[in-house]
Design an enzyme around this catalytic site. Structure first.
Site, short mmCIF file in Angstrom:
data_model
loop_
_atom_site.label_atom_id
_atom_site.label_comp_id
_atom_site.label_asym_id
_atom_site.label_seq_id
_atom_site.Cartn_x
_atom_site.Cartn_y
_atom_site.Cartn_z
N ASP A 10 1.31 -7.44 -3.38
CA ASP A 10 1.31 -9.18 -4.32
C ASP A 10 0.19 -9.81 -3.73
OD1 ASP A 10 1.49 -10.21 -1.94
OD2 ASP A 10 2.96 -11.05 -1.92
N CYS A 67 1.44 -7.12 0.93
CA CYS A 67 1.85 -8.48 0.90
C CYS A 67 1.42 -9.67 1.66
CB CYS A 67 3.60 -9.31 0.72
SG CYS A 67 4.26 -9.05 2.32
N THR A 69 2.18 -11.83 4.96
CA THR A 69 2.54 -11.46 5.94
C THR A 69 3.75 -9.36 6.30
OG1 THR A 69 5.11 -12.08 5.56
CG2 THR A 69 3.58 -13.63 6.54
N HIS A 100 8.56 8.22 16.44
CA HIS A 100 9.87 7.34 16.79
C HIS A 100 10.89 7.76 15.54
CE1 HIS A 100 9.40 6.04 21.85
NE2 HIS A 100 8.95 7.49 20.56
N HIS A 135 14.54 11.60 18.48
CA HIS A 135 14.26 11.04 17.02
C HIS A 135 14.73 11.29 15.93
CE1 HIS A 135 12.28 8.85 20.15
NE2 HIS A 135 11.28 9.72 20.73
C1 RB5 Z 1 2.89 -15.02 -1.19
O1 RB5 Z 1 2.54 -16.08 -1.14
C2 RB5 Z 1 3.70 -14.72 0.08
O2 RB5 Z 1 5.08 -15.47 0.27
C3 RB5 Z 1 3.83 -13.36 0.66
O3 RB5 Z 1 2.99 -12.73 0.26
C4 RB5 Z 1 4.56 -12.32 1.32
O4 RB5 Z 1 3.74 -12.93 2.57
C5 RB5 Z 1 5.63 -12.86 1.79
O5 RB5 Z 1 6.45 -12.11 2.51
#
Ligand code: RB5
Length: 148
Positions: A10, A67, A69, A100, A135
């Protein structure tokens, strides 16, 4: 045999995706980039679904999702059968995800780690083999519903 990989992000992972594509090209991978293609805001579940479904159906053996996080992409991707999406933050988690968990989808947080750490994670994840043995039995349990 051609090495191929599917990648998607994203807007929160767009910059890191572009950076990692260079590393993948250096490793002679054919890259299927399903977007996004700029920093305009998009919905991460749509991107995660495209990549995870390609792994789930066997069209691709390996994929990458990025993304902000890595958390949202992980949540969506792991709903797909046969997908073992691993959110990795460093060399050790990348190594363990392969040895694993036989991870077939690497997830990264573009707002969490820098480009060089991400490159180390990517190369480690691509080049580390699954250990099998005890595993394998555990990995086999993942797609049983409910787990036993
Ligand atoms: C986008 O702002 C953010 O929410 C997305 O990139 C991600 O971190 C979601 O888990």
């Amino acid at each position: 045999m051609e090495k191929k990989i599917i990648i998607g992000s994203d807007h929160g992972g767009f910059g890191l995706k572009e950076s990692l594509k260079n590393a993948l090209e250096d490793l002679a991978y054919h890259i299927e980039d399903i977007g996004c293609y700029n920093t305009n805001s998009v919905h991460y579940p749509n991107i995660a679904e495209k990549v995870a479904s390609s792994i789930s159906t066997g069209k691709f053996e390996k994929g990458i999702l990025i993304c902000g996080t890595g958390i949202g992409m992980s949540i969506v991707a792991n709903r797909f059968k046969q997908v073992r999406a691993a959110l990795c933050h460093d060399h050790f988690t990348a190594k363990m995800a392969r040895e694993h968990n036989d991870s077939n989808l690497l997830v990264l947080g573009g707002r969490v780690i820098g480009d060089e750490v991400a490159k180390d994670i990517l190369i480690t994840w691509l080049e580390t083999d699954f250990q099998g043995g005890r595993h394998q039995e555990r990995v086999n349990m993942i797609d049983q519903s409910p787990p036993s």
